[in-house]
Design a protein around this motif. Structure first.
Motif, PDB file in Angstrom:
ATOM      1  N   THR A  61       0.866  -1.172   0.000  1.00 20.81           N
ATOM      2  CA  THR A  61       0.000   0.000   0.000  1.00 20.81           C
ATOM      3  C   THR A  61       0.903   1.223   0.000  1.00 20.81           C
ATOM      4  N   ARG A  63       0.964   5.456  -0.141  1.00 20.79           N
ATOM      5  CA  ARG A  63       0.263   6.739  -0.034  1.00 20.79           C
ATOM      6  C   ARG A  63       1.208   7.792  -0.600  1.00 20.79           C
ATOM      7  N   ASP A 104      -4.214  -7.548  -8.372  1.00 19.14           N
ATOM      8  CA  ASP A 104      -5.137  -6.830  -7.477  1.00 19.14           C
ATOM      9  C   ASP A 104      -4.796  -5.350  -7.346  1.00 19.14           C
ATOM     10  N   ARG A 106      -5.333  -1.532  -7.191  1.00 21.38           N
ATOM     11  CA  ARG A 106      -6.437  -0.620  -6.861  1.00 21.38           C
ATOM     12  C   ARG A 106      -5.883   0.760  -6.551  1.00 21.38           C
ATOM     13  N   VAL A 107      -6.672   1.763  -6.868  1.00 23.50           N
ATOM     14  CA  VAL A 107      -6.331   3.138  -6.505  1.00 23.50           C
ATOM     15  C   VAL A 107      -7.557   3.694  -5.792  1.00 23.50           C
ATOM     16  N   GLN A 108      -7.403   3.964  -4.518  1.00 25.13           N
ATOM     17  CA  GLN A 108      -8.515   4.421  -3.684  1.00 25.13           C
ATOM     18  C   GLN A 108      -8.939   5.835  -4.057  1.00 25.13           C
ATOM     19  N   GLY A 109     -10.235   6.025  -4.283  1.00 22.54           N
ATOM     20  CA  GLY A 109     -10.797   7.346  -4.515  1.00 22.54           C
ATOM     21  C   GLY A 109     -10.407   7.987  -5.834  1.00 22.54           C
ATOM     22  N   SER A 110      -9.931   7.198  -6.783  1.00 21.55           N
ATOM     23  CA  SER A 110      -9.474   7.764  -8.046  1.00 21.55           C
ATOM     24  C   SER A 110      -9.649   6.728  -9.137  1.00 21.55           C
ATOM     25  N   TYR A 141      -2.962  10.008  -3.387  1.00 26.71           N
ATOM     26  CA  TYR A 141      -3.281   8.766  -4.066  1.00 26.71           C
ATOM     27  C   TYR A 141      -2.894   7.614  -3.162  1.00 26.71           C
ATOM     28  N   VAL A 142      -3.811   6.659  -3.008  1.00 24.94           N
ATOM     29  CA  VAL A 142      -3.528   5.460  -2.233  1.00 24.94           C
ATOM     30  C   VAL A 142      -3.614   4.288  -3.206  1.00 24.94           C
ATOM     31  N   SER A 144      -2.788   0.287  -4.039  1.00 26.03           N
ATOM     32  CA  SER A 144      -2.513  -1.002  -3.404  1.00 26.03           C
ATOM     33  C   SER A 144      -2.428  -2.060  -4.500  1.00 26.03           C
ATOM     34  N   TYR A 145      -1.560  -3.022  -4.256  1.00 22.30           N
ATOM     35  CA  TYR A 145      -1.373  -4.106  -5.210  1.00 22.30           C
ATOM     36  C   TYR A 145      -0.627  -5.233  -4.510  1.00 22.30           C
TER      37      TYR A 145
END
Length: 162
Positions: A61, A63, A104, A106-110, A141-142, A144-145
């Motif tokens: 993760t 940030r 997997d 993912r980009v949180q909120g974007s 930007y957060v 995760s992978y």
């Protein structure tokens, strides 16, 4: 399943695997709070949490805090998907090429998109942001992978590097 956690922050390094340390220090020195020459953005914070599982999978993760001085659609993040290492096994130096699977994402909120780079498949490009919306100022930007590490190919011992 046993997990170990590694954590890096812009303020300081708490714990890190030896092979990663030089790469992250270079990244922090170049990007941590400094603007690239002529760039319209500045990385103001970079924080990484890594969880390593027994099966050599790494859950990551990141940030990333960025300041855009001009309007932008977001940022690009390149993740290596190949790792070339030299090792001495039984008194002989041997070079190994490891292919890493990145899953997997993912980009949180974007919004985001992923594509393999034109560098012989040795990296994955994540475009984080919205192609239909411009932004200016502070953004976070957060990402995760999961990176699945292959067998280390050394029979004498097990080794993990990322």
């Amino acid at each position: 399943m046993m997990n170990a956690a590694f954590h890096i922050s812009h303020a300081g390094i708490r714990r890190m695997a030896g092979a990663c340390l030089p790469l992250f220090l270079v990244f922090l020195a170049v990007c941590g709070g400094m603007r690239a020459a002529g760039a319209s953005w500045e990385v103001r914070g970079y924080d990484v949490e890594m969880r390593v599982s027994r099966n050599a999978g790494v859950s990551v993760t990141e940030r990333i805090s960025v300041f855009f001085s001009e309007y932008s659609h977001g940022l690009y993040r390149t993740i290596p998907t190949a790792l070339r290492m030299k090792r001495i096994v039984n008194g002989r130096e041997k070079e190994y090429l490891y292919r890493l699977r990145v899953e997997d994402v993912r980009v949180q909120g974007s919004g985001f998109s992923c594509q393999r780079q034109q560098d012989e498949g040795r990296s994955l490009l994540i475009r984080a942001g919205n192609p239909d919306r411009l932004q200016k100022g502070d953004a976070e930007y957060v990402l995760s992978y999961t990176v699945q590490m292959p067998d280390d190919l050394v029979e004498e011992y097990d080794e993990f590097r990322y």
